[in-house]
Design an enzyme around this catalytic site. Structure first.
Site, PDB file in Angstrom:
ATOM      1  N   HIS A   7       0.845  -1.190   0.000  1.00 25.59           N
ATOM      2  CA  HIS A   7       0.000   0.000   0.000  1.00 25.59           C
ATOM      3  C   HIS A   7       0.881   1.240   0.000  1.00 25.59           C
ATOM      4  O   HIS A   7       1.912   1.256   0.687  1.00 25.59           O
ATOM      5  CB  HIS A   7      -0.930   0.017   1.223  1.00 25.59           C
ATOM      6  CG  HIS A   7      -2.023   1.009   1.060  1.00 25.59           C
ATOM      7  ND1 HIS A   7      -1.892   2.316   1.450  1.00 25.59           N
ATOM      8  CD2 HIS A   7      -3.244   0.901   0.483  1.00 25.59           C
ATOM      9  CE1 HIS A   7      -2.994   2.969   1.125  1.00 25.59           C
ATOM     10  NE2 HIS A   7      -3.824   2.131   0.544  1.00 25.59           N
ATOM     11  N   GLU A  31      -7.763  -5.556  -0.250  1.00 21.91           N
ATOM     12  CA  GLU A  31      -8.340  -6.384  -1.309  1.00 21.91           C
ATOM     13  C   GLU A  31      -8.400  -7.869  -0.982  1.00 21.91           C
ATOM     14  O   GLU A  31      -9.255  -8.582  -1.504  1.00 21.91           O
ATOM     15  CB  GLU A  31      -7.569  -6.192  -2.622  1.00 21.91           C
ATOM     16  CG  GLU A  31      -7.379  -4.765  -3.058  1.00 21.91           C
ATOM     17  CD  GLU A  31      -8.685  -4.035  -3.364  1.00 21.91           C
ATOM     18  OE1 GLU A  31      -9.764  -4.617  -3.134  1.00 21.91           O
ATOM     19  OE2 GLU A  31      -8.624  -2.873  -3.793  1.00 21.91           O
TER      20      GLU A  31
HETATM   21  C1  LIG Z   1      -0.652  -0.841  -4.117  1.00 23.48           C
HETATM   22  C2  LIG Z   1       0.668  -0.692  -4.852  1.00 23.48           C
HETATM   23  C3  LIG Z   1       0.375  -0.211  -6.296  1.00 23.48           C
HETATM   24  C4  LIG Z   1       1.500   0.362  -4.130  1.00 23.48           C
HETATM   25  O1  LIG Z   1       2.646   0.536  -4.885  1.00 23.48           O
HETATM   26  P1  LIG Z   1       3.846   1.447  -4.382  1.00 23.48           P
HETATM   27  O2  LIG Z   1       3.329   2.693  -3.784  1.00 23.48           O
HETATM   28  O3  LIG Z   1       4.792   1.566  -5.525  1.00 23.48           O
HETATM   29  O4  LIG Z   1       4.453   0.572  -3.214  1.00 23.48           O
HETATM   30  P2  LIG Z   1       5.867   0.689  -2.556  1.00 23.48           P
HETATM   31  O5  LIG Z   1       6.537   1.973  -2.919  1.00 23.48           O
HETATM   32  O6  LIG Z   1       5.674   0.391  -1.118  1.00 23.48           O
HETATM   33  O7  LIG Z   1       6.646  -0.509  -3.269  1.00 23.48           O
HETATM   34  C5  LIG Z   1       7.972  -0.730  -2.937  1.00 23.48           C
HETATM   35  C6  LIG Z   1       8.500  -1.930  -3.645  1.00 23.48           C
HETATM   36  O8  LIG Z   1       7.722  -3.085  -3.344  1.00 23.48           O
HETATM   37  C7  LIG Z   1       7.216  -3.681  -4.507  1.00 23.48           C
HETATM   38  N1  LIG Z   1       5.867  -4.127  -4.269  1.00 23.48           N
HETATM   39  C8  LIG Z   1       4.841  -3.360  -3.849  1.00 23.48           C
HETATM   40  N2  LIG Z   1       3.737  -4.112  -3.736  1.00 23.48           N
HETATM   41  C9  LIG Z   1       4.105  -5.380  -4.072  1.00 23.48           C
HETATM   42  C10 LIG Z   1       3.384  -6.592  -4.156  1.00 23.48           C
HETATM   43  N3  LIG Z   1       2.085  -6.644  -3.880  1.00 23.48           N
HETATM   44  N4  LIG Z   1       4.045  -7.691  -4.542  1.00 23.48           N
HETATM   45  C11 LIG Z   1       5.359  -7.640  -4.836  1.00 23.48           C
HETATM   46  N5  LIG Z   1       6.089  -6.514  -4.781  1.00 23.48           N
HETATM   47  C12 LIG Z   1       5.457  -5.393  -4.405  1.00 23.48           C
HETATM   48  C13 LIG Z   1       7.240  -2.571  -5.534  1.00 23.48           C
HETATM   49  O9  LIG Z   1       7.284  -3.103  -6.845  1.00 23.48           O
HETATM   50  C14 LIG Z   1       8.500  -1.852  -5.151  1.00 23.48           C
HETATM   51  O10 LIG Z   1       9.595  -2.596  -5.610  1.00 23.48           O
HETATM   52  P3  LIG Z   1      10.884  -1.852  -6.223  1.00 23.48           P
HETATM   53  O11 LIG Z   1      11.338  -0.904  -5.140  1.00 23.48           O
HETATM   54  O12 LIG Z   1      11.822  -2.970  -6.473  1.00 23.48           O
HETATM   55  O13 LIG Z   1      10.410  -1.159  -7.440  1.00 23.48           O
HETATM   56  C15 LIG Z   1       1.442  -2.017  -4.886  1.00 23.48           C
HETATM   57  O14 LIG Z   1       1.697  -2.407  -3.565  1.00 23.48           O
HETATM   58  C16 LIG Z   1       0.739  -3.117  -5.646  1.00 23.48           C
HETATM   59  O15 LIG Z   1       0.811  -3.162  -6.877  1.00 23.48           O
HETATM   60  N6  LIG Z   1       0.011  -4.025  -4.923  1.00 23.48           N
HETATM   61  C17 LIG Z   1      -0.693  -5.106  -5.583  1.00 23.48           C
HETATM   62  C18 LIG Z   1      -2.019  -4.621  -6.164  1.00 23.48           C
HETATM   63  C19 LIG Z   1      -3.041  -4.350  -5.094  1.00 23.48           C
HETATM   64  O16 LIG Z   1      -3.279  -5.171  -4.223  1.00 23.48           O
HETATM   65  N7  LIG Z   1      -3.662  -3.159  -5.196  1.00 23.48           N
HETATM   66  C20 LIG Z   1      -4.677  -2.725  -4.274  1.00 23.48           C
HETATM   67  C21 LIG Z   1      -4.174  -1.608  -3.428  1.00 23.48           C
HETATM   68  S1  LIG Z   1      -5.294  -1.194  -2.120  1.00 23.48           S
END
Ligand SMILES: CC(C)(COP(=O)(O)OP(=O)(O)OC[C@H]1O[C@@H](n2cnc3c(N)ncnc32)[C@H](O)[C@@H]1OP(=O)(O)O)[C@@H](O)C(=O)NCCC(=O)NCCS
Length: 379
Positions: free
Chosen positions: A267, A320
């Site tokens: 998140h 989710e």
């Molecule tokens: C929600 C989301 C888009 C937030 O993304 P974000 O703000 O970029 O998250 P962060 O900055 O904390 O991510 C840091 C790292 O963790 C990774 N990461 C984040 N969520 C991840 C997940 N669910 N699975 C694997 N890796 C994940 C990112 O790719 C990033 O990696 P990097 O530094 O190597 O590029 C992301 O967590 C995601 O895609 N989650 C899955 C989809 C989902 O459940 N969405 C509903 C949200 S309520």
């Protein structure tokens, strides 16, 4: 030359506007609507009470609630000319694209309502457009779904609450109260959540003075993305693929090794706990979801794999994972998970659009150009 201020990628952590609708406190694992703990509201109040709170700024008293419930229920029905167009929309987008269906159908509602740029609309009329929009969303989703699955639509009932009426319009029969309450809890818990992608999108469009319908349609477009509103049905797909708790570990590690994101985790704001995860896990347990053991195994495996493979990155389970279990146990088909998210988030979107209109400044940031220098001379 304009001095540019660099902000983090994705505007992460940037306060891009002021709002008094609600707040997400990531470090505390807490969020609220108008100072009321949103998880508590979801547990103890009706959807109409939360809707009134978010829009009017206060919880309704008994008389206000009765009036609001009556007023909103009266706006659920579609006009004949919108209703007549739905079969064509359902046929075009088919049942696997229900959010696109909703977007196309809602455009007709906005046209039918004669929505004009809010700059040319009184505050009362804009507030009324917000009510109609929210009231009609479940009717559109249910009617389109029934058309696309070869059934005749079932009209709304004014004597049922928002959530129970939604299930009634989908199934054609009055829902079991436990299912309706579980859905209502989910709907209240997802009404608003800070400057999430779709809410921000809606405010950007509203900030140009555009009509409320255009801002809502833009927000719907943002919500359709798998990283935002598209996640819950993919959670069920993932659980189907994993199959049994014993396979969770290998599956998660395999997906991470392929560079995939694990749906239902991570998140932008919550660091340790997403309060919606706790709330909806309890609701899934109360409803007796058959996937609880699997979801718990996935959480344990994901936590261990993230700690090892992504050290230092907080990736809590988000809303989710258990939302998917609750919606499934409440009887919703998975292709309706994202439209159902829209049924609740539209309360937040419309409140934000009205707030933006109340003290507007056009949102117009800059981009840092990273291409080659402009060509000089003749070319
Ligand atoms: C929600 C989301 C888009 C937030 O993304 P974000 O703000 O970029 O998250 P962060 O900055 O904390 O991510 C840091 C790292 O963790 C990774 N990461 C984040 N969520 C991840 C997940 N669910 N699975 C694997 N890796 C994940 C990112 O790719 C990033 O990696 P990097 O530094 O190597 O590029 C992301 O967590 C995601 O895609 N989650 C899955 C989809 C989902 O459940 N969405 C509903 C949200 S309520």
């Amino acid at each position: 030359m304009t001095q540019l201020i660099d902000v983090p990628a994705g505007l992460k952590g940037v306060a891009a506007a002021e709002t008094s609708i609600g707040d997400v406190r990531g470090a505390e694992g807490f969020y609220h609507y108008r100072q009321y703990d949103a998880a508590e509201l979801a547990r103890g109040r009706t959807f109409e009470e939360a809707w009134h709170l978010v829009h009017a700024g206060e919880l309704p008293d008994v008389a206000q609630l009765a009036e609001f419930a009556k007023r909103t229920a009266a706006r659920r029905a579609l006009t004949p000319r919108v209703a007549r167009a739905l079969p064509a929309i359902a046929e075009l987008a088919a049942s696997d694209r229900p959010l696109q269906n909703l977007r196309a159908a809602y455009e007709l509602v906005a046209l039918d309502q004669g929505m004009k740029p809010w700059l040319d609309v009184s505050a009362e009329d804009l507030a009324d457009q917000a009510i109609v929009t929210t009231a009609v969303f479940p009717t559109l989703v249910a009617a389109l779904y029934r058309h696309s699955t070869g059934k005749s639509p079932v009209g709304p009932r004014e004597d049922l609450g928002h959530a129970a009426n939604y299930l009634y319009m989908l199934d054609g029969r009055e829902p079991d109260p436990a299912r309706a309450r579980a859905l209502e809890t989910y709907l209240i818990s997802t009404i608003d959540h800070g400057f999430n992608n779709s809410t921000f999108t809606g405010r950007v469009v509203a900030s140009s003075g555009a009509d409320l319908g255009s801002a809502v349609i833009a927000a719907l477009g943002a919500l359709s993305g798998p990283l935002h509103g598209g996640a819950p049905s993919r959670v069920l797909d993932m659980l189907d693929e994993i199959g049994t708790p014993g396979r969770a570990d290998a599956w998660i590690r395999g997906a991470l090794a392929r560079g995939e994101v694990i749906m239902g985790f991570g998140h932008p704001v919550y660091r340790a706990t997403d309060p919606r995860d706790i709330l909806l896990r309890q609701v899934a347990e109360e409803l007796g979801s058959p996937r609880l053991d699997l979801a718990k195994a996935v959480t344990t495996s994901a936590r261990a794999a993230f700690a090892e493979l992504k050290p230092g990155v907080p990736l809590p389970a988000n809303v989710e994972l258990y939302a998917a279990l609750v919606l499934e146990a409440a009887g919703l088909p998975r292709e309706l998970f994202t439209p159902t998210f829209a049924v609740s988030r539209v309360v937040g979107w419309t409140a934000h659009i009205v707030e933006q209109a109340g003290h507007n400044k056009i949102i117009r940031p800059s981009a840092r150009y990273t291409g080659p220098e402009p060509r000089s001379g003749l070319w």
